[in-house]
Design an enzyme around this catalytic site. Sequence first.
Site, PDB file in Angstrom:
ATOM      1  N   VAL A  95     -12.540  10.179  -7.370  1.00  0.00           N
ATOM      2  CA  VAL A  95     -12.932   8.901  -7.978  1.00  0.00           C
ATOM      3  C   VAL A  95     -14.104   9.033  -8.948  1.00  0.00           C
ATOM      4  O   VAL A  95     -14.334   8.154  -9.769  1.00  0.00           O
ATOM      5  CB  VAL A  95     -13.273   7.836  -6.906  1.00  0.00           C
ATOM      6  N   LYS A  96     -14.878  10.110  -8.805  1.00  0.00           N
ATOM      7  CA  LYS A  96     -16.014  10.397  -9.702  1.00  0.00           C
ATOM      8  C   LYS A  96     -16.928   9.184  -9.879  1.00  0.00           C
ATOM      9  O   LYS A  96     -17.359   8.863 -10.985  1.00  0.00           O
ATOM     10  CB  LYS A  96     -15.515  10.895 -11.061  1.00  0.00           C
ATOM     11  N   ARG A  97     -17.248   8.519  -8.793  1.00  0.00           N
ATOM     12  CA  ARG A  97     -18.108   7.350  -8.857  1.00  0.00           C
ATOM     13  C   ARG A  97     -19.571   7.761  -8.986  1.00  0.00           C
ATOM     14  O   ARG A  97     -19.992   8.805  -8.498  1.00  0.00           O
ATOM     15  CB  ARG A  97     -17.924   6.484  -7.616  1.00  0.00           C
TER      16      ARG A  97
END
Length: 298
Positions: A95-97
């Site tokens: 998700v690379k949040r």
Amino acid sequence: MKRFGARLAAAVAERGPLCVGLDPHPSLLRDWGLPDDPYGLAEFGRTVVEALAERVPVIKPQSAFYERFGSLGISVLESTIRQLREAGALVLLDVKRGDIGSTATAYADAYLDPASPLWADAITASPYLGVGSLRPMIDKALAHGCGVFVLALTSNLEGAAVQRARRADGRTVAQAVIDEVAQFNAGVDPLGDIGVVIGATVGSTDHDLTVLNGPILAPGLGAQGAQASDLPARYADAVSAVLPSYSRELLAHGPTVAGLRDAADRLLVACRDTIRPIGRTTAHTTSGSGVAENARDR
């Protein structure tokens, strides 16, 4: 629940070092004879679960390919995560949040809390609001036996301008990320829960991983150009902590279960031939690469 690092080490020791990325591009769904809609996503997920969830240690769904269908796509993602975990795979949700304060806390609640339908074993996160901004996600992960993989050196060409930039103390931005992540893993055995992402196509890493004591996710294998045989030269003594990630090269062998299994078995053999089991690393530095030496195999 046991810590993520311990669960990952055990899964890799049992099944081999391999992560399968689930990136259901529209073209891939078409190649599988599936419609580019939530129904196609669901069929895609069920096939992957049947073929691979009992065979490989880690499966990494890319959230964006589900989010593009709105609530129906998210529902399919929730179902796919549940099916993968029930079948025995660790789920690394890509998700690379990255955000601050209450927003970072909300992301942590969404992905790293067992009460959430999107609960995963680990997630990817972006540190470019500062590694400290990820603290709500890291704290939630540690509280619930989950992990976080923090972007350090990525395979995209644009990343180098930021990640290899030099700070006032002489370290690159990526090295500062690695060093801060390492603080969460200090003294943990056999492997820490907070890892980094270092692409397999970045060339010589030329960064010091001696204190990381955590897993290294290595995307970029297969269709993006890197091969398992490249890993020892790329990561040197830190290769024991590398989790190679393949997506298109493996998924191209679908939609049959047999085709996916055969491809996964071939990649597992290739990765086993070049990677020792994940285990604890020491603070021994090798010349030039500055990476960690495996202290003991599991």
